[in-house]
Enzyme design. Sequence first.
Site, mmCIF file in Angstrom:
data_model
loop_
_atom_site.group_PDB
_atom_site.id
_atom_site.type_symbol
_atom_site.label_atom_id
_atom_site.label_comp_id
_atom_site.label_asym_id
_atom_site.label_seq_id
_atom_site.Cartn_x
_atom_site.Cartn_y
_atom_site.Cartn_z
ATOM 1 C CD GLU A 125 88.182 76.125 23.521
ATOM 2 O OE1 GLU A 125 88.368 77.000 24.406
ATOM 3 O OE2 GLU A 125 88.194 74.901 23.759
ATOM 4 N N PRO A 126 85.940 80.466 20.904
ATOM 5 C CG PRO A 126 83.682 80.643 21.492
ATOM 6 C CD PRO A 126 84.845 79.708 21.547
ATOM 7 N N GLY A 129 92.185 81.858 18.980
ATOM 8 C CA GLY A 129 92.322 81.390 17.617
ATOM 9 C C GLY A 129 93.699 80.785 17.410
ATOM 10 N NE ARG A 228 100.408 75.931 9.661
ATOM 11 C CZ ARG A 228 101.128 76.144 10.747
ATOM 12 N NH1 ARG A 228 102.437 75.927 10.726
ATOM 13 N NH2 ARG A 228 100.557 76.554 11.865
ATOM 14 C CD GLN A 321 91.910 97.971 -11.068
ATOM 15 O OE1 GLN A 321 91.431 97.620 -10.001
ATOM 16 N NE2 GLN A 321 91.793 99.200 -11.536
ATOM 17 C CB ILE A 322 91.931 92.447 -15.990
ATOM 18 C CG1 ILE A 322 93.444 92.654 -15.803
ATOM 19 C CG2 ILE A 322 91.624 92.009 -17.424
ATOM 20 C CD1 ILE A 322 94.264 91.398 -15.934
ATOM 21 C CD GLU A 348 94.699 73.615 8.499
ATOM 22 O OE1 GLU A 348 95.828 73.470 8.961
ATOM 23 O OE2 GLU A 348 93.761 72.848 8.776
#
Length: 365
Positions: A125-126, A129, A228, A321-322, A348
């Site tokens: 909900e707003p 969390g 998870r 970065q590479i 999650e």
Amino acid sequence: MILTQEQEMIRDTMRAFAQERLAPFAADWDRNHTFPAEALKELGELGALGMVVPEEWDGAGMDYMSLVLTLEEIAAGDGATSTIVSVQNSLACGITMKYGTDAQKEEWLKPLARGEKLGCFCLTEPHTGSDASAITTRADRDGDFFVLNGVKQFITTGKHAQMAIVSCFLIPTATPGFIVGRTEDKMGQHASDTVQIILENCRVPASALLGKEGEGYKIALSNLEAGRIGIAAQSIGMARAAFEAAVRYAKERVTFGVAIIDHQAVNFRLADMNTLLDAARLMVWRAAQLKDAGKPCLKEASMAKMFASEAAEKIASDAIQIHGGVGYTSDFPVERIYRDVRICQIYEGANDIQRLVIGRSIANE
């Protein structure tokens, strides 16, 4: 950990699909915020939207190991699509399968498992969390009906789902009073819609009750392990895609007369990325195998989710970065992958919560 022949076949099938039907379109879907409806339909036909649902309920009847292999491959093709698939498997199908009556399974689980319908899970909900116990959405009894009022936030597939799990209710999203609010403008995963849901005198029959009255909180938190593990698996898929892109680029890009993969600084970075990737994958496989064996694995699932999501961000960052300057542009996939994978440390259960779960488990051992 050695895969069975069946698991290898599932992995290879999903890899071929993801590289042919997801990866070539992922950049356009991201750019145009396109929901991958056709690809999801095809994934449903392959059994990917109901992987661990028994065949009697029209699922694929596979194990969790097969599910994590599937999610990795889909995520390697497109991270946003893998989020939709993960929610469908672990939450929409998983909770309905665990708590639904035969009638509810007939009405919802079968079409969800076949991929003919999509589900969403409305918990956050707003104002809250990670603290799910602080939710304020109400369900008041009115004879043979319940009337729901409240606001849910950050709901994956909320705009396209036909069914929503709200606490302990299975609600058709076409029900009057079930209102799709704003669609979030997000950093990444643009092909996966994330919306606000407003429940305004949303009236549902008592037959929509999932489980027993008063079990809403228990039901809402009941599939944490599977969720998870799923997020960890999709983290690995996105990280692998970034790593493979970095290897390709390092072999093609020439500086000072040699491919940059022959420069020790780049070669060592790739070695670290590969090691992180393999370590994360093994943690996910362990959690999935414990789940398949019916053993407690909340700690292992939390460890896998935390480690894999953080490793994935590091791998995606190193891939940029590479690539150098071009890696920061949308001309190359690593920029999108980096944006897509960042959320894995948040949804999650934020990784701070995972650390709480792991720490409490250690204290109680």
